[in-house]
Design a protein around this motif. Sequence first.
Motif, PDB file in Angstrom:
ATOM      1  N   ASN A  41       8.525 -17.214  -7.247  1.00 20.49           N
ATOM      2  CA  ASN A  41       7.844 -17.926  -6.175  1.00 20.49           C
ATOM      3  C   ASN A  41       8.987 -18.201  -5.274  1.00 20.49           C
ATOM      4  OD1 ASN A  41       5.097 -18.812  -7.337  1.00 20.49           O
ATOM      5  ND2 ASN A  41       6.632 -19.053  -9.146  1.00 20.49           N
ATOM      6  N   PRO A  42       8.748 -18.800  -4.213  1.00 24.15           N
ATOM      7  CA  PRO A  42       9.575 -18.964  -2.978  1.00 24.15           C
ATOM      8  C   PRO A  42      10.618 -20.200  -3.356  1.00 24.15           C
ATOM      9  CG  PRO A  42       7.519 -18.395  -1.992  1.00 24.15           C
ATOM     10  CD  PRO A  42       7.226 -18.483  -3.406  1.00 24.15           C
ATOM     11  N   GLY A  43       9.931 -21.103  -4.001  1.00 27.21           N
ATOM     12  CA  GLY A  43      10.654 -22.407  -4.071  1.00 27.21           C
ATOM     13  C   GLY A  43      12.000 -21.919  -5.092  1.00 27.21           C
ATOM     14  N   GLU A  44      11.970 -21.025  -6.037  1.00 25.57           N
ATOM     15  CA  GLU A  44      12.989 -20.604  -6.654  1.00 25.57           C
ATOM     16  C   GLU A  44      14.139 -20.303  -5.897  1.00 25.57           C
ATOM     17  OE1 GLU A  44       9.523 -19.472  -9.868  1.00 25.57           O
ATOM     18  OE2 GLU A  44      10.588 -17.942  -9.107  1.00 25.57           O
ATOM     19  N   ILE A  45      13.867 -19.489  -4.961  1.00 27.06           N
ATOM     20  CA  ILE A  45      14.867 -19.244  -4.030  1.00 27.06           C
ATOM     21  C   ILE A  45      15.647 -20.397  -3.460  1.00 27.06           C
ATOM     22  CG2 ILE A  45      15.704 -17.794  -1.894  1.00 27.06           C
ATOM     23  CD1 ILE A  45      13.144 -16.138  -2.327  1.00 27.06           C
ATOM     24  N   VAL A 126       2.090 -21.961 -10.454  1.00 25.47           N
ATOM     25  CA  VAL A 126       2.790 -22.337  -9.301  1.00 25.47           C
ATOM     26  C   VAL A 126       1.713 -22.285  -8.226  1.00 25.47           C
ATOM     27  CG1 VAL A 126       4.552 -22.535  -7.821  1.00 25.47           C
ATOM     28  CG2 VAL A 126       5.081 -22.399 -10.196  1.00 25.47           C
ATOM     29  N   ALA A 127       1.429 -21.181  -7.806  1.00 27.82           N
ATOM     30  CA  ALA A 127       0.602 -20.893  -6.783  1.00 27.82           C
ATOM     31  C   ALA A 127      -0.625 -21.654  -7.042  1.00 27.82           C
ATOM     32  CB  ALA A 127       0.347 -19.370  -6.351  1.00 27.82           C
ATOM     33  N   GLY A 128      -1.412 -21.520  -8.022  1.00 32.16           N
ATOM     34  CA  GLY A 128      -2.599 -22.021  -8.328  1.00 32.16           C
ATOM     35  C   GLY A 128      -2.854 -23.349  -8.289  1.00 32.16           C
ATOM     36  N   THR A 129      -1.804 -24.173  -8.875  1.00 32.88           N
ATOM     37  CA  THR A 129      -1.739 -25.662  -9.007  1.00 32.88           C
ATOM     38  C   THR A 129      -1.579 -26.128  -7.518  1.00 32.88           C
ATOM     39  OG1 THR A 129       0.368 -25.732  -9.869  1.00 32.88           O
ATOM     40  CG2 THR A 129      -1.537 -25.900 -11.306  1.00 32.88           C
ATOM     41  N   GLY A 154       1.114 -16.286  -1.600  1.00 32.94           N
ATOM     42  CA  GLY A 154       0.623 -16.501  -3.080  1.00 32.94           C
ATOM     43  C   GLY A 154      -0.150 -17.906  -3.202  1.00 32.94           C
ATOM     44  N   VAL A 155       0.368 -18.976  -2.521  1.00 37.63           N
ATOM     45  CA  VAL A 155      -0.590 -20.160  -2.452  1.00 37.63           C
ATOM     46  C   VAL A 155      -1.963 -20.006  -1.420  1.00 37.63           C
ATOM     47  CG1 VAL A 155      -0.689 -22.761  -1.992  1.00 37.63           C
ATOM     48  CG2 VAL A 155       1.236 -21.648  -3.000  1.00 37.63           C
ATOM     49  N   GLY A 156      -1.670 -19.377  -0.297  1.00 41.55           N
ATOM     50  CA  GLY A 156      -2.687 -19.347   0.571  1.00 41.55           C
ATOM     51  C   GLY A 156      -3.788 -18.676   0.199  1.00 41.55           C
ATOM     52  N   VAL A 157      -3.815 -17.443  -0.286  1.00 44.59           N
ATOM     53  CA  VAL A 157      -4.923 -16.593  -0.905  1.00 44.59           C
ATOM     54  C   VAL A 157      -5.599 -17.263  -1.939  1.00 44.59           C
ATOM     55  CG1 VAL A 157      -3.879 -15.276  -2.555  1.00 44.59           C
ATOM     56  CG2 VAL A 157      -5.532 -14.123  -1.247  1.00 44.59           C
ATOM     57  N   ILE A 158      -4.985 -18.059  -2.686  1.00 49.74           N
ATOM     58  CA  ILE A 158      -5.777 -18.863  -3.665  1.00 49.74           C
ATOM     59  C   ILE A 158      -6.491 -20.197  -2.916  1.00 49.74           C
ATOM     60  CG2 ILE A 158      -5.965 -20.287  -5.563  1.00 49.74           C
ATOM     61  CD1 ILE A 158      -3.284 -18.593  -6.683  1.00 49.74           C
ATOM     62  N   ALA A 159      -5.691 -20.776  -2.052  1.00 46.76           N
ATOM     63  CA  ALA A 159      -6.357 -21.834  -1.308  1.00 46.76           C
ATOM     64  C   ALA A 159      -7.391 -21.328  -0.620  1.00 46.76           C
ATOM     65  CB  ALA A 159      -5.450 -22.352  -0.254  1.00 46.76           C
ATOM     66  N   THR A 160      -7.396 -20.320   0.093  1.00 48.77           N
ATOM     67  CA  THR A 160      -8.718 -19.766   0.806  1.00 48.77           C
ATOM     68  C   THR A 160      -9.696 -19.657   0.159  1.00 48.77           C
ATOM     69  OG1 THR A 160      -7.196 -18.568   2.423  1.00 48.77           O
ATOM     70  CG2 THR A 160      -9.330 -17.750   2.452  1.00 48.77           C
ATOM     71  N   GLN A 161      -9.642 -19.044  -1.059  1.00 44.24           N
ATOM     72  CA  GLN A 161     -10.750 -18.561  -2.045  1.00 44.24           C
ATOM     73  C   GLN A 161     -11.332 -20.167  -2.609  1.00 44.24           C
ATOM     74  OE1 GLN A 161     -10.117 -14.853  -4.436  1.00 44.24           O
ATOM     75  NE2 GLN A 161      -8.250 -15.243  -4.017  1.00 44.24           N
ATOM     76  N   LEU A 162     -10.656 -20.892  -2.779  1.00 40.85           N
ATOM     77  CA  LEU A 162     -10.984 -22.170  -3.559  1.00 40.85           C
ATOM     78  C   LEU A 162     -11.848 -22.906  -2.443  1.00 40.85           C
ATOM     79  CD1 LEU A 162      -8.040 -23.406  -5.515  1.00 40.85           C
ATOM     80  CD2 LEU A 162     -10.167 -22.380  -6.319  1.00 40.85           C
ATOM     81  N   GLY A 300      -0.246 -11.801  -1.782  1.00 43.30           N
ATOM     82  CA  GLY A 300      -0.462 -12.408  -2.813  1.00 43.30           C
ATOM     83  C   GLY A 300       0.869 -12.628  -3.341  1.00 43.30           C
ATOM     84  N   LYS A 301       1.036 -11.828  -4.572  1.00 40.03           N
ATOM     85  CA  LYS A 301       2.163 -12.326  -5.808  1.00 40.03           C
ATOM     86  C   LYS A 301       3.173 -10.996  -6.085  1.00 40.03           C
ATOM     87  CE  LYS A 301       2.797 -15.565  -7.502  1.00 40.03           C
ATOM     88  NZ  LYS A 301       3.649 -16.673  -7.357  1.00 40.03           N
ATOM     89  N   ILE A 302       4.438 -11.442  -6.218  1.00 38.75           N
ATOM     90  CA  ILE A 302       5.289 -10.483  -7.048  1.00 38.75           C
ATOM     91  C   ILE A 302       5.388 -10.767  -8.507  1.00 38.75           C
ATOM     92  CG2 ILE A 302       7.571  -9.365  -6.852  1.00 38.75           C
ATOM     93  CD1 ILE A 302       7.781  -9.741  -3.862  1.00 38.75           C
TER      94      ILE A 302
END
Length: 312
Positions: A41-45, A126-129, A154-162, A300-302
Amino acid sequence: MPKAVKFSRYGGSEVLEVVDVDARAPGRREVQVSVVSAAINPGEIQVREGRMHDAFPAHFPEGQGSDFAGVVTLVGEGVDFPRVGDEVIGFSDGRNAQAEFVTIDASRVIPKPHSVSWNAAASLFVAGTTARACIIAVDVRPGDTVVVAGAAGGVGVIATQLAVLAGAAVVATASEENHAFLRSLGAIPVAYGKGLADRIRKIVPDGVDAFIDAHGDGNVQVAVELGVPKDRINTIIDYAAKKKFRVKGDGMSTVEPREALTELARLVANGELKIPVYATYPLDRVRAAYERLGARHGLGKIVLEVRSTDSS
């Protein structure tokens, strides 16, 4: 000996090492999980580079990762669930998920539905929550028009679907190469960049009800220009804009993780939520994985594929 990702000083991806560690036996109410997949996740960077030292200081040698999925190998005293051999999705706050084994409180794992792939399962926490927190923060309702900025991430593609599942019309900003996929999710894709506000006005002339910023780069200002009420604008990345415009900045800490993760896994298992994974790397190529993530180009994700498995 089992291996884990560690770093002993702040810096770029070059400080990351895959080192031998002890596989700690589980204590009371703990379980040990053999990790199959672990998302990044980006925050880990930001944590690894020291940019978040005041809020999230590293304790060297520091580990990495919160998201993982794997198979339970040992259980401690007092554990009724899970059992040895169970497939689980894990969510850690101990920066230890990027490893061959994770020992964690049993309450920090949930059952992995068999139909959910390992890589998708490892990408949910992380992305989903965070995506779930965004939906709640801007109070998405049936009939709303919602903009999701950074909809291919990663976050955006899930938020879009939700948001689509909640009954909203979703305008999804992303690069042209990701428009077809976002359209397949039921969103209306639009290119980001200069002139975004005008492009959105043309698509939804009746206005925008809520705005989720998962990208930064001036999107909060775009939301304000579009006349979105400030209590229905949420950014997870642009903290300067949050302060300047007095909008929301709610993230994953605002939702109950176990409940949210269980619901997300159910949606994936039912085929209602897609978790695209655009790149995978073995654990020993963790540096390359983060370099790819830092480029911010992908759908999405790596995921780090820690070990192979014949199951789903």
